[in-house]
Design a protein around this motif. Structure first.
Motif, short mmCIF file in Angstrom:
data_model
loop_
_atom_site.label_atom_id
_atom_site.label_comp_id
_atom_site.label_asym_id
_atom_site.label_seq_id
_atom_site.Cartn_x
_atom_site.Cartn_y
_atom_site.Cartn_z
N ARG A 515 0.69 -1.13 0.02
CA ARG A 515 0.16 -0.03 0.09
C ARG A 515 0.90 1.36 -0.05
O ARG A 515 2.18 1.28 0.30
N VAL A 516 0.26 2.22 -0.38
CA VAL A 516 0.92 3.69 -0.42
C VAL A 516 0.68 4.40 0.92
O VAL A 516 -0.24 4.45 1.70
N THR A 517 1.78 5.04 1.50
CA THR A 517 1.64 5.47 2.57
C THR A 517 1.80 7.18 2.50
O THR A 517 1.63 7.85 3.48
N MET A 579 0.49 8.89 -13.18
CA MET A 579 -0.16 7.66 -12.51
C MET A 579 0.67 6.66 -12.74
O MET A 579 1.05 6.30 -14.00
N TYR A 580 1.16 5.74 -11.82
CA TYR A 580 2.11 4.81 -11.75
C TYR A 580 1.51 3.42 -11.09
O TYR A 580 0.65 3.39 -10.44
N LYS A 581 1.93 2.43 -11.78
CA LYS A 581 1.32 1.00 -11.36
C LYS A 581 2.75 0.42 -10.58
O LYS A 581 4.04 0.48 -11.20
N ILE A 582 2.52 0.22 -9.22
CA ILE A 582 3.98 -0.20 -8.68
C ILE A 582 3.41 -1.66 -7.75
O ILE A 582 2.38 -1.98 -7.35
N ARG A 583 4.58 -2.65 -8.09
CA ARG A 583 4.36 -3.92 -7.29
C ARG A 583 5.80 -4.29 -6.79
O ARG A 583 6.79 -3.62 -7.06
N ILE A 584 5.92 -5.40 -6.00
CA ILE A 584 7.06 -5.73 -5.20
C ILE A 584 7.20 -7.48 -5.19
O ILE A 584 5.97 -7.96 -5.16
N SER A 596 3.67 -9.28 -5.49
CA SER A 596 2.66 -8.86 -4.43
C SER A 596 1.47 -8.38 -5.17
O SER A 596 1.36 -7.96 -6.44
N ASN A 597 0.49 -7.87 -4.38
CA ASN A 597 -0.84 -6.93 -5.11
C ASN A 597 0.05 -5.58 -5.73
O ASN A 597 0.85 -5.29 -5.10
N MET A 598 -0.58 -5.46 -6.74
CA MET A 598 -0.29 -4.23 -7.50
C MET A 598 -0.96 -2.91 -6.82
O MET A 598 -2.22 -3.01 -6.63
N VAL A 599 -0.16 -1.71 -6.62
CA VAL A 599 -1.18 -0.56 -6.23
C VAL A 599 -0.70 0.41 -7.28
O VAL A 599 0.02 0.51 -8.23
N ASN A 600 -1.86 1.43 -7.49
CA ASN A 600 -1.89 2.34 -8.63
C ASN A 600 -1.77 3.80 -7.65
O ASN A 600 -2.44 3.92 -6.67
#
Length: 777
Positions: A515-517, A579-584, A596-600
């Motif tokens: 998640r984004v903080t 807008m970015y898509k981020i994963r780990i 992991s789950n991807m967040v935008n």
């Protein structure tokens, strides 16, 4: 006539006198004259010396001799007779005469001219012999003239220039010296001196060399001759004697053949020739005998025929007793070795051998009260005595013992999945042990290991009681991990149980709950939960791409290596308002997890950063990408999860300084635009340069653990990667680059220094070097 003769004789008795002088002396002497008015003084050679005439109370003296004179005396009736440089010719009787030079009437005086006695002659009555009496005589003749004198010749005896006197062993009488007992054998010198009146002779010498029987009998060996067997023995015997001695060698009172001139030769001597030998020396004055021992020496020999066992087998705890008797002369040094290590060494020279015929047998043993398994092996008994070669025999000792581990062993093993694992077990046992049990413990069940798949290898070692066992696990998977039990025995005592645990490493599980903080213009803060690491250290890898990118467009992988204990980072160097898509995902040495789950998330277009989650974690880390937004509030330090690098916290100069800088920049822009309208030509080039430089940056290297890094003051085009100070992150020398905007050339404002502050509780070093990245201010 008769009366006249009597008168003359009486006058001679009255006037004649004697005087003694040495050659060369002078003499003045008043001599009484006879009562005649006329007389002559006549020399001993009947020559005229002087004429004396008395007239009343006076005398007339007539003399014509140069060395003798007659003169007036102070005494009445006397004449002074004087001699100069007296010689032997002046010796004799001086006469007076009334007329004739030959037939004199009387003697006035007699002069004796003394001389040195002749060199004495010393004679021995017989040859002197040590311990017997010896008599020496000394004779010298007088040279005083005339010889009618009554002087006595006296003698003095000396020994080595020391005056001798009568004592208990010396008697001096006249011209003889008696030595009651000759008590010295060496040659000495006796001397004799003859004296007459005040004259003495030259010192006479006699070399006194007494004879004697043999004494100080010497043999060229000590009391014991120790020849080596089969060598030649040559012994010489010499005595001090005078005259020379004759020699004889004897053994047990028998004269030996070949003993000549005091030399005994025993060729190729054998040990049977050992014994006592005597040398006898003699001459006419006595004899002397001396005894020596001949001890023939030989190299040692280990007595294998008695009490020697080449192989012994005992049980652990029993006594060790290995005999090694040696026939040796001289006494040997016996050394026991086990595998080239000395376990016992003893010199037996203090021991008394058991002599049997020609043998000298020394008894020796290696003993130990209680044997242990490690005592087994090959022993060597070495005997040496300095004669010939060293002798050696071997004894093999077997100590029966139960199985036990040899040293410490690993009981826990870790191996990646799909690999093979060797578990090595070192044990001590005799005889050789066997593996009788190998089980995999799964819960409460013990599953027998399939030895068709898993193999057992016995490893031979140099020592008979040491053994190696290799248990090979093939193609390990996670179901093969757990506890294993083995059992070994050799039918001596109890068996040995050994347990071990195997952990199989697998790829890590995928991170969860990404998640984004926090969101800023060029960075995004993200947080996630780590999954199971697969029994290996894991790292995290972040990838991102624009939300509007196609599926075929590759993801951008952030180069920062994120540690296992970090689950909160700031992803930087993003574009504003995008807008970015981020994963780990996670990685370890075995493999890679899924994503992991991807967040935008969309970055801000301007203003202060927004926080989607106000919480921060101690495991915060910033990626190696630039992340500091210069539009943020500069009055406070960034949080731990907002730092550019772990443990380092850049500080801004606050909103006031920032405002002043922007005011000055704005004023400068307006001034330049007006100038451009008025002076297009001169300012065009400068405005183009300004437009180019406003988007460029000066790049500086920062060294970790430094506390201050000043920016460069030079203006101009953007700096290259090598401008500024080169530095590194700790000892790994990984380089970090900060970019600082370049101030327009000619401005009065200086670029502020960038301060790097560190706190020990916040500084955590990277496990791997970071790659070169840039940080925008």
């Amino acid at each position: 006539m008769l009366f006249s003769a009597i008168v003359v004789a009486c006058l001679q008795c009255i006037f004649a006198g004697s005087v003694f002088r040495r050659i060369g002396d002078d003499l003045d002497l008043d001599v009484q004259l006879p009562p005649y008015e006329f007389l002559y003084v006549v020399s001993p050679h009947h020559t005229h010396l002087c004429t004396i005439i008395k007239v009343y109370h006076t005398m007339k003296i007539y003399s014509d001799n140069q060395t003798f004179r007659c003169g007036q005396s102070t005494e009445i009736g006397k004449v002074r007779m004087s001699w100069t440089n007296i010689t032997s010719q002046d010796a004799g009787h001086y006469h007076w005469s009334l007329g004739s030079m030959v037939n004199t009437s009387g003697t006035l005086l007699t002069m004796f001219v003394t001389g040195t006695p002749t060199v004495p002659t010393i004679r021995l009555k017989q040859i002197p012999v040590y311990g017997h009496q010896a008599i020496l005589r000394c004779q010298s003749n007088s040279t005083t003239i005339p010889a009618t004198h009554h002087l006595v010749m006296r003698y003095q005896w000396l020994q080595e220039n020391q005056l001798l006197r009568n004592n208990s062993n010396i008697l001096i009488s006249g011209d003889s010296l008696t030595i009651k007992r000759v008590n010295h054998r060496e040659e000495q010198q006796y001397q004799c001196l003859a004296k007459e009146d005040e004259s003495e002779s030259v010192l006479a010498k006699l070399e006194f060399s007494p004879e004697y029987g043999p004494y100080s009998l010497d043999v060229n060996v000590s009391e014991i001759a120790r020849p080596v067997e089969d060598s030649n023995l040559c012994v010489s015997c010499v005595a001090d004697c005078k005259p020379s001695c004759t020699y004889t060698w004897l053994r047990k009172d028998e004269v030996l053949y070949g003993a000549v001139s005091g030399v005994m030769v025993l060729p190729h001597v054998k040990r049977s020739r050992s014994g006592y030998y005597s040398c006898k020396a003699y001459n006419r004055h006595g004899d002397l005998e001396k005894r020596i021992q001949v001890d023939v020496q030989y190299q040692p020999n280990i007595m294998k025929e008695t009490y020697f066992t080449p192989t012994q087998t005992i049980n652990e705890g029993q006594e060790v007793d290995m005999r090694c008797d040696v026939d040796s002369n001289p006494a040997p040094t016996i050394t026991w070795l086990k595998e080239d290590i000395v376990v016992k060494r003893k010199a037996l020279d203090a021991d008394v051998p058991n002599i049997s015929g020609d043998q000298h047998i020394f008894r020796n043993s290696f003993t130990k009260k209680s044997a242990v398994c490690e005592d087994g092996g090959l022993y060597r008994c070495q005997a040496s005595n300095g004669v010939g070669n060293e002798r050696e025999e071997t004894v093999t000792l077997h100590v029966k013992c139960s199985v036990r581990t040899d040293g410490d062993h690993d009981e826990s093993f870790i191996t990646p999945t799909g690999t093979s694992l060797n578990v090595t077990l070192h044990v001590i046992a005799y005889p050789k042990p066997l593996l009788i049990g190998w089980e995999h413990i799964v819960g409460d069940n013990a599953i027998k290991v399939n030895t068709q798949v898993y193999t057992v290898t016995y490893v031979a070692k140099p020592k008979e009681f040491e053994h190696g066992l290799i248990l090979t696990h093939v193609d390990m998977t996670d179901i093969d991990q757990g506890e294993y039990r083995t059992e070994m025995t050799n039918d001596v005592g109890s068996s040995l149980e050994f347990r071990y645990i195997i952990t199989v490493q697998v790829p890590p599980e995928a991170p969860k709950e990404l998640r984004v903080t926090m969101v800023g213009e060029t960075y995004v803060g993200i947080l996630w939960k780590a999954g199971f690491n697969g029994h290996a250290i894991q790292h995290f890898e972040i990838s991102f791409k624009s939300a509007g990118a196609s599926e075929e467009q590759p993801w951008t992988i952030d180069p920062t290596i994120i540690r296992e204990d970090t689950t909160h980072v700031n992803l930087s160097s993003l574009d504003k308002g995008t807008m970015y898509k981020i994963r780990i995902r996670a990685r370890n040495d075995v493999g890679t997890s899924g994503y992991s789950n991807m967040v935008n998330v969309q970055t801000q277009r301007g203003g202060k950063p927004s926080r989607t989650d106000p919480r921060t974690t101690a495991a915060g880390q910033t990626t190696g990408r630039p992340l500091w937004d210069h539009t943020s509030d500069g009055n406070t330090l960034m949080k731990d999860n907002e730092t550019s690098f772990v443990g380092f916290h850049p500080v801004s100069y606050g909103s006031r300084i920032t405002g002043i800088v922007f005011a000055l920049v704005g004023t400068s822009v307006v001034f330049l635009m007006v100038s451009f309208l008025l002076f297009k030509g001169p300012l065009k080039h400068r405005m183009m340069r300004l437009g180019g430089t406003m988007n460029q940056h000066t790049r500086m290297s920062v060294e970790e653990n430094a506390y201050e890094l000043p920016t460069t003051r030079d203006s101009g085009s953007g700096g290259g990667e090598d401008d500024g100070e080169n530095a590194g992150c700790s000892s790994r020398q990984s380089e970090h680059i900060y970019e600082v905007p370049v101030v327009m050339e000619g401005t009065e404002h200086e670029v502020p220094s960038v301060y790097l502050m560190t706190a020990s509780e916040r500084c955590r070093k990277l496990e791997q070097p970071r790659q070169r990245t840039t940080c925008e201010f």
